[in-house]
Design a protein around this motif. Structure first.
Motif: not given
Length: 312
Positions: A2, A50-51, A53, A75, A88, A95, A100, A103, A239
């Motif tokens: 992200l 992402r994980e 964020a 994204n 990552e 992710g 999130v 979001s 997801s």
């Protein structure tokens, strides 16, 4: 990955930069002094796995950046960077499993608002389903299911309950409570118009409909299917795999049930009115229950996963 774009007051820039630098899974930090004019401040950007964020966004909100500046999240489809790959790998979890929350709340807020566009889609979908019932056409029924926008408010209810956002729950319930009756009322008028044109008739409605009779015959199967669809739908939202929502749409009979109830009222077929209304309620309840439980399970599983990685 992200991409975060932040406008930060000049006196908070070092604090935010330090926070981003210390976040496991964040990289590509950029600081441009004095770049922002409205609101006035510095421009900071970074990429984050992402994980990782959600904790970073929560920390930024605690610092009050959203009040004094701005935070935008986008994204990133492709990132060619060893630093990003390392970020990552360092971030805990996967992710695809991460939620999130900010979001999700923002997305469901937009999709659950009672607007003219929402009402138009729901009404057109209900009218299509009414035609599908009259013609006993499973193709038209499936098409109406895909057009129907009702999963947005249902997702808003689930998200609002889990995140304790009362306004989101109220807004979503309003969209459902106003949207379906309005669509059914307009579909009833549509059926009278079609009857006047000779396209809809009592005999056609009363004729056997083997392909669509399940619409007004609710059972435990209806609840189970709606429950499974609710799980799939919520997983697709969290997801970012929106393609799965099409499968969710054609798994439940909310819109067709509303359409059949409208037709049944027009032709005073009260047992079908009751059956269709119950089918609608069963599907809505099944999706809402499943979606809420899915979010609670994801929240718990992700918390457990993060506890196993203290460095995160």
């Amino acid at each position: 990955m992200l991409h975060l774009r932040m406008i930060v007051p000049a006196d908070r820039t070092e604090e935010v930069a330090t926070l981003v630098s210390a976040t496991v899974g964040a990289t590509h930090l950029t600081v441009v002094r004095g770049a922002a004019y409205d609101p006035v401040g510095d421009l900071l950007t970074c990429d984050v796995a992402r994980e990782a964020a959600d904790p970073l966004l929560a920390a930024l909100r605690k610092l009050g950046i959203e009040d004094a500046g701005a935070i935008a999240v986008e994204n990133v489809d492709v990132t060619l960077s060893r630093s990003a790959d390392q970020a990552e790998r360092d971030a805990p979890g996967e992710g695809a499993d991460a939620v999130v929350w900010e979001s999700l709340v923002e997305a469901t807020h937009e999709e659950s608002t009672l607007t003219f566009t929402y009402l138009a889609f729901l009404t057109v979908a209900t009218m299509l389903a009414a035609y599908g019932v009259m013609l006993d056409s499973s193709i038209l029924i499936v098409g109406a299911m895909v057009v129907g926008p009702e999963f947005g408010p249902l997702a808003g209810v689930c998200t609002g309950l889990v995140r304790r956002r009362g306004r989101l729950v109220a807004r979503s319930l309003m969209a459902l409570a106003v949207g379906f009756p309005a669509a059914m009322l307009l579909t009833g008028g549509f059926s009278y118009l079609m009857s006047g044109l000779g396209l809809f008739t009592q005999a056609r409605f009363d004729a056997p409909h083997p392909a669509t009779q399940f619409i007004w015959q609710p059972s435990w199967d209806s609840f189970v299917v709606a429950f499974l669809a609710g799980i799939a739908g919520m997983l697709s939202l969290t997801s970012a795999k929106s393609g799965a929502l099409v499968g969710v749409a054609i798994s439940v009979t909310t819109v067709p049930a509303a359409a059949n109830a409208s037709l049944a009222i027009s032709y005073s077929t009260w047992h079908e009115v009751w059956g269709s209304s119950l089918q609608l309620a069963v599907n809505l309840a099944g999706i809402a229950c499943a979606g809420t439980l899915t979010l609670l399970a994801q929240k718990w599983l992700w918390a457990m996963q993060r506890r196993r990685v203290p460095a995160a």
